[in-house]
Motif scaffolding. Structure first.
Motif, short mmCIF file in Angstrom:
data_model
loop_
_atom_site.label_atom_id
_atom_site.label_comp_id
_atom_site.label_asym_id
_atom_site.label_seq_id
_atom_site.Cartn_x
_atom_site.Cartn_y
_atom_site.Cartn_z
N ASP A 219 -17.86 -23.34 12.11
CA ASP A 219 -16.70 -23.60 11.28
C ASP A 219 -16.82 -22.91 9.91
OD1 ASP A 219 -14.17 -25.22 11.13
OD2 ASP A 219 -15.17 -25.86 9.29
N ASP B 207 -14.87 -24.09 19.39
CA ASP B 207 -14.28 -23.81 18.09
C ASP B 207 -14.72 -24.86 17.06
OD1 ASP B 207 -12.67 -22.52 16.26
OD2 ASP B 207 -10.79 -22.87 17.34
N ASP B 208 -14.74 -24.49 15.80
CA ASP B 208 -15.02 -25.42 14.69
C ASP B 208 -16.36 -26.13 14.85
OD1 ASP B 208 -12.45 -24.74 13.97
OD2 ASP B 208 -11.53 -26.62 14.57
N GLU C 4 -16.96 -18.11 11.42
CA GLU C 4 -15.56 -18.10 10.99
C GLU C 4 -15.47 -18.09 9.48
OE1 GLU C 4 -12.65 -20.51 13.70
OE2 GLU C 4 -14.00 -21.90 12.73
CA CA Z 1 -11.95 -22.60 13.98
#
Ligand code: CA
Ligand code: C2E
Ligand code: CA
Ligand code: CA
Length: 275
Positions: free
Chosen positions: A198, A175-176, A232
């Motif tokens: 991200d 994630d990110d 995202e």
């Molecule tokens: Ca995220």
């Protein structure tokens, strides 16, 4: 900065004393919030960019405090992590997301955020296994979202946990991506199945040449490693067009669908399909 900012009560005040008191109050309230039924989950669609097809959902926690109203996860998750309340909250999130996903009409993926504290608990994979057995969710439908900062506290421990959950057939997404310290070495050292770029990069991907170059490089990295890349924070058609032209596989963001209660997704509940 998040959507529900408007009716958010401020726990934190200017003076030191008030700040400490508010933090303690929040820690106290967080410990009771699961039992009191104050949390719920909302779900945000993840779509294949080339076809627009829905492929899964990310579960996002919401806290409605009885006196203070809605408090965003960016405010209370860090407090829950420091105080240890995250263990119980994280287990509630995982169990609730798996229970709901097991009832969906379509066997789409359910992505669940996992915090550092959960990842460093030696019993975490047993807990995941138990929840999968209890809910009947196929392990391949569960994806755990892990940030780089969650890995660094004890890398060997985090690696052992990720290997254990992967042995269950569960997938793991980074994630990110791009906001941590050493994204590249972590990609090599940990068995990730997906990269989530991200949202801060996606915001200006269509207007800033440097950002576009970085996103292209991440997409190339994903191709080289054989990992699908999810972008995202896709908020506009221009951002989506850029990502489609660069063969980014998956998108998530307000332009593709805002997070909402599960009832709003007829694809899953089948309400419209029956009507
Ligand atoms: Ca995220
Ligand atoms: P995240 O995992 O990076 O989740 C994505 C965040 O971006 C979510 O904020 C989502 O609502 C928001 N978002 C989605 N699309 C867009 C967009 O197009 N533009 C913008 N500006 N934002 C978008 P949310 O729900 O407020 O969550 C914030 C963070 O709190 C999450 O970031 C995650 O780190 C944490 N979090 C949320 N739910 C959980 C949970 O169940 N467990 C844990 N451990 N952390 C959670
Ligand atoms: Ca996430
Ligand atoms: Ca933009």
């Amino acid at each position: 900065a998040k959507a529900e900012g408007k009716d958010t009560f401020r726990y934190f005040e200017a003076s030191m004393g008030a700040e400490t008191r508010d933090r303690r109050a929040m820690e106290h309230d967080l410990r009771q919030a699961v039992a009191r039924g104050e949390f719920r989950l909302v779900y945000q669609p993840q779509k294949e960019i080339s076809s627009g097809k829905m492929i899964g959902f990310e579960a996002l926690i919401r806290w409605h405090h009885p006196e203070r109203g809605n408090i965003p996860p960016s405010v209370f998750i860090p407090v829950a992590e420091d105080s240890g309340a995250i263990a119980q909250i994280g287990e509630w999130v995982l169990a609730t997301a798996c229970e709901e996903a097991a009832r969906w009409k379509n066997p789409l993926t359910i992505a669940v955020n996992v915090s550092a504290v959960q990842l460093h608990n030696p019993n975490f994979s047993c807990k995941v296994h138990e929840i999968l057995l209890r809910t009947g969710l196929a392990p391949g439908r569960l994806e755990l979202e892990v940030t780089e900062t969650a890995l660094i506290k004890d890398m060997p421990r985090a690696l052992a946990t990720l290997r254990q959950v992967k042995a269950l057939g569960v997938r793991v997404a980074m994630d990110d991506f791009g906001t941590g310290y050493s994204s590249l070495s972590n990609l090599r050292a940990f068995p990730f199945d997906k990269i989530k770029i991200d949202g801060s990069f996606i915001k200006s991907v269509d207007t800033n040449g440097q950002v576009a170059a970085i996103v292209r490089a991440v997409l190339g990295l994903g191709r080289g490693l054989g990992l699908p890349v999810l972008a995202e924070g896709v908020e506009t058609l221009d951002e989506l067009r850029f990502l489609d032209a660069e063969d980014c596989e998956i998108g998530q963001g307000y332009y593709l669908g805002r997070p909402g209660p599960i009832e709003t997704f007829s694809e899953l509940t089948g309400v419209l399909a029956l009507a």
